[in-house]
Motif scaffolding. Structure first.
Motif, PDB file in Angstrom:
ATOM      1  N   LEU A  53      13.477  44.620  51.910  1.00  0.00           N
ATOM      2  CA  LEU A  53      13.416  43.434  52.757  1.00  0.00           C
ATOM      3  C   LEU A  53      12.006  43.046  53.172  1.00  0.00           C
ATOM      4  CD1 LEU A  53      16.409  43.851  55.243  1.00  0.00           C
ATOM      5  CD2 LEU A  53      16.283  42.455  53.186  1.00  0.00           C
ATOM      6  N   SER A  54      11.063  43.991  53.137  1.00  0.00           N
ATOM      7  CA  SER A  54       9.742  43.729  53.716  1.00  0.00           C
ATOM      8  C   SER A  54       8.728  43.298  52.661  1.00  0.00           C
ATOM      9  CB  SER A  54       9.225  44.977  54.438  1.00  0.00           C
ATOM     10  OG  SER A  54       9.335  46.120  53.591  1.00  0.00           O
ATOM     11  N   ARG A  55       7.830  42.438  53.100  1.00  0.00           N
ATOM     12  CA  ARG A  55       6.722  41.981  52.270  1.00  0.00           C
ATOM     13  C   ARG A  55       5.437  42.030  53.097  1.00  0.00           C
ATOM     14  NH1 ARG A  55      10.341  42.480  49.384  1.00  0.00           N
ATOM     15  NH2 ARG A  55      11.206  41.091  47.790  1.00  0.00           N
ATOM     16  N   GLN A  56       4.352  42.421  52.460  1.00  0.00           N
ATOM     17  CA  GLN A  56       3.064  42.444  53.149  1.00  0.00           C
ATOM     18  C   GLN A  56       2.372  41.102  52.913  1.00  0.00           C
ATOM     19  OE1 GLN A  56       4.265  45.455  51.487  1.00  0.00           O
ATOM     20  NE2 GLN A  56       4.967  45.618  53.601  1.00  0.00           N
ATOM     21  N   GLY A  60       5.138  33.608  56.725  1.00  0.00           N
ATOM     22  CA  GLY A  60       6.569  33.778  56.546  1.00  0.00           C
ATOM     23  C   GLY A  60       7.248  34.182  57.841  1.00  0.00           C
ATOM     24  N   VAL A  61       8.521  34.527  57.737  1.00  0.00           N
ATOM     25  CA  VAL A  61       9.311  34.940  58.899  1.00  0.00           C
ATOM     26  C   VAL A  61       9.105  36.439  59.119  1.00  0.00           C
ATOM     27  CG1 VAL A  61      11.631  35.154  59.839  1.00  0.00           C
ATOM     28  CG2 VAL A  61      11.020  33.140  58.480  1.00  0.00           C
ATOM     29  N   PHE A 125      16.225  36.859  51.762  1.00  0.00           N
ATOM     30  CA  PHE A 125      17.103  37.126  52.905  1.00  0.00           C
ATOM     31  C   PHE A 125      17.274  35.852  53.734  1.00  0.00           C
ATOM     32  CE2 PHE A 125      18.449  38.601  57.034  1.00  0.00           C
ATOM     33  CZ  PHE A 125      19.311  39.646  56.744  1.00  0.00           C
ATOM     34  N   ASP A 126      16.184  35.092  53.870  1.00  0.00           N
ATOM     35  CA  ASP A 126      16.286  33.794  54.558  1.00  0.00           C
ATOM     36  C   ASP A 126      17.311  32.906  53.869  1.00  0.00           C
ATOM     37  OD1 ASP A 126      14.356  34.407  56.416  1.00  0.00           O
ATOM     38  OD2 ASP A 126      12.722  33.560  55.254  1.00  0.00           O
ATOM     39  N   THR A 130      21.788  31.093  54.871  1.00  0.00           N
ATOM     40  CA  THR A 130      22.054  29.668  55.076  1.00  0.00           C
ATOM     41  C   THR A 130      23.499  29.399  55.473  1.00  0.00           C
ATOM     42  OG1 THR A 130      22.392  29.476  52.674  1.00  0.00           O
ATOM     43  CG2 THR A 130      20.228  28.850  53.535  1.00  0.00           C
ATOM     44  N   HIS A 131      24.426  30.217  55.028  1.00  0.00           N
ATOM     45  CA  HIS A 131      25.833  29.993  55.386  1.00  0.00           C
ATOM     46  C   HIS A 131      26.054  30.120  56.889  1.00  0.00           C
ATOM     47  CE1 HIS A 131      26.872  34.321  56.009  1.00  0.00           C
ATOM     48  NE2 HIS A 131      25.864  34.511  55.173  1.00  0.00           N
TER      49      HIS A 131
END
Length: 493
Positions: A53-56, A60-61, A125-126, A130-131
């Protein structure tokens, strides 16, 4: 250079009912159009690793968590989470800054005991969420969860379809959709990917300037959208021809129904031809409804077009034009014909409305000026007209008619006859079915029909004179240009 850093994961195989198991069951329970999409996304989910799930990233969120420096466990506190949510709702993601750590932790925790996470959340994940904010936010009360349909390109089995599936299965135990539809991609006329640098793009706005928006709609619904498909000038010309045929059907109906009123309506004791066409309309209705249920818009357009061109223009309209133009206004046959045309009009304009949006509205308002939009109408219920026995009989009659027209054509090319109205036809008695010779002559649009013992169709030129009004060759006409009994009665009776 490799750098090892801690990351945030969603485990696929933890617990008794794992996320992978829930997702695979959800795939089994979901409808896929086309069906091959089930195996595609299923194989991906079955073999995928845990979800990172993580990004460096610097944008972003953010993953808005605090981690205990001693235990390494993230802080799960409803009060802390509520303060974070309210701040970001009011100020955006920039509210997640180190200077405000103690503000979010409140009086129960010390900021120096916790590490504030500044990793960025995976954008998939964002998208997978959306649902939630579309179907559960309450902003659109007419919507409900789960979604009836998710629609995207075939590449999204790896992307949005899958991220939505995993997120929803993890939080709600099932897929956020009941059905998933995937489409291919639009290529140029040669089957090449469109590119501005290559210069092979097709601008929809320019197509609309030339042909109108309904041509694009008709093209989009005429191709097999589940596969890659092509568009280009020649392809659009073919679509434009298809459009003109549909439009001409409505033009004929509008003209033929001019002045039609409820007093003229005649639905009892309809002639066999009218009953057969209504049966074919009911059969068309059934095919169109199934095509809609199957998202098979290619078959929808093809069935509608074939019915207008083959069953109506080349058959029903062709046969009945003599009745429409030459019979007495109040004759049973003409009233029956116009009554059936009215039924056809009200059905066909509804069938065409989702495809030819502007044209259908134009047609509807041309007949019923100032009425509510055709797009507010529901489909008619016409299943009562379906008649399998009648359909079988008339299928044979149409096959015989095709043989007669084929036999007449060489004589027409050689100018022995100018049209079928100048031809006398002998058909095998065994093939005539229930229609009498006079009715067969009307069906074939010939001067006369007689039943013969042979097995083939024979054609000869008639010796009868031509009526000056209806152009039929009838024994009672004494000379070319004189009137037959019917025409004389209509004009002078």
């Amino acid at each position: 250079i490799y750098r090892c850093t801690p990351q945030w994961f969603v485990p696929m195989d933890r617990g008794e009912a794992t996320l992978r198991q829930k997702a695979m069951q959800a795939i089994t329970d979901t409808r896929f159009v086309p069906e091959k999409g089930r195996n595609r996304i299923g194989s991906m989910v079955e073999g995928r690793p845990d979800w990172v799930l993580s990004r460096q990233r610097a944008w972003g969120v953010p993953i808005t968590l605090f981690v205990d420096r001693k235990t390494g466990q993230y802080l799960n506190d409803a009060g802390v989470n509520a303060r974070i949510v309210e701040a970001i709702k009011a100020e955006g993601v920039d509210a997640w800054e180190a200077a405000r750590a103690q503000e979010y932790l409140g009086s129960d925790y010390k900021a120096e005991d916790y590490e504030q996470v500044f990793d960025i959340l995976d954008v998939w994940f964002d998208s997978g969420c959306t649902h939630v904010f579309t179907l559960e936010s309450g902003k659109w009360p007419e919507l409900s969860w789960p979604a009836d349909l998710y629609l995207e390109g075939s590449d999204q089995h790896r992307g949005w379809f899958q991220s939505s599936l995993l997120q929803s299965c993890g939080t709600r135990g099932r897929a956020p959709y009941n059905a998933v539809l995937t489409h291919g991609f639009t290529m140029d006329a040669k089957g090449l990917k469109m590119s501005k640098s290559v210069g092979n793009t097709v601008d929809p706005l320019k197509v609309m300037e030339t042909n109108g928006a309904d041509i694009i709609r008709l093209w989009a619904l005429s191709v097999d959208f589940t596969e890659d498909h092509r568009i280009g000038d020649e392809i659009l010309k073919g679509v434009a021809d298809q459009y003109r045929k549909l439009r001409n059907t409505f033009r004929y109906l509008l003209g033929a129904l001019d002045g039609f009123s409820e007093e003229e309506r005649q639905e009892a004791n309809l002639p066999p031809l009218e009953r057969y066409i209504l049966s074919e309309l009911a059969y068309l209705d059934r095919k169109l409804r199934k095509a809609v249920d199957d998202f098979d818009f290619n078959s929808y357009v093809r069935a509608l077009t074939d019915f207008c061109n083959e069953d109506l223009s080349a058959f029903f309209f062709d046969i009945r034009k003599d009745c429409l133009y030459c019979d007495a206004v109040d004759s049973h046959k003409r009233r029956s014909y116009r009554s059936v045309l009215d039924i056809l009009f009200n059905a066909l304009v509804r069938y065409a409305a989702p495809v030819l949006v502007f044209t259908a509205e134009e047609v509807w308002q041309s007949r019923y000026p100032g009425s509510d939009s055709v797009h507010l109408l529901e489909w008619p219920e016409i299943g009562r007209w379906e008649d399998d026995d009648l359909g079988t009989e008339w299928t044979a009659l149409r096959a015989l008619r095709a043989q007669v027209l084929e036999a007449i054509e060489p004589m027409r090319r050689e100018k022995v006859v100018g049209s079928g109205l100048e031809a006398e036809v002998a058909v095998p008695a065994s093939a005539a079915l229930s229609l009498q010779p006079e009715a067969l002559a009307e069906l074939f649009i010939t001067a006369k029909v007689r039943l013969a013992d042979g097995e083939s169709v024979e054609v000869s030129r008639t010796d009868d004179h031509k009526c000056g009004r209806c152009w039929r060759h009838i024994p009672e006409v004494t000379e070319d240009g004189a009137l037959c009994g019917r025409c004389d009665e209509v004009l002078n009776g």
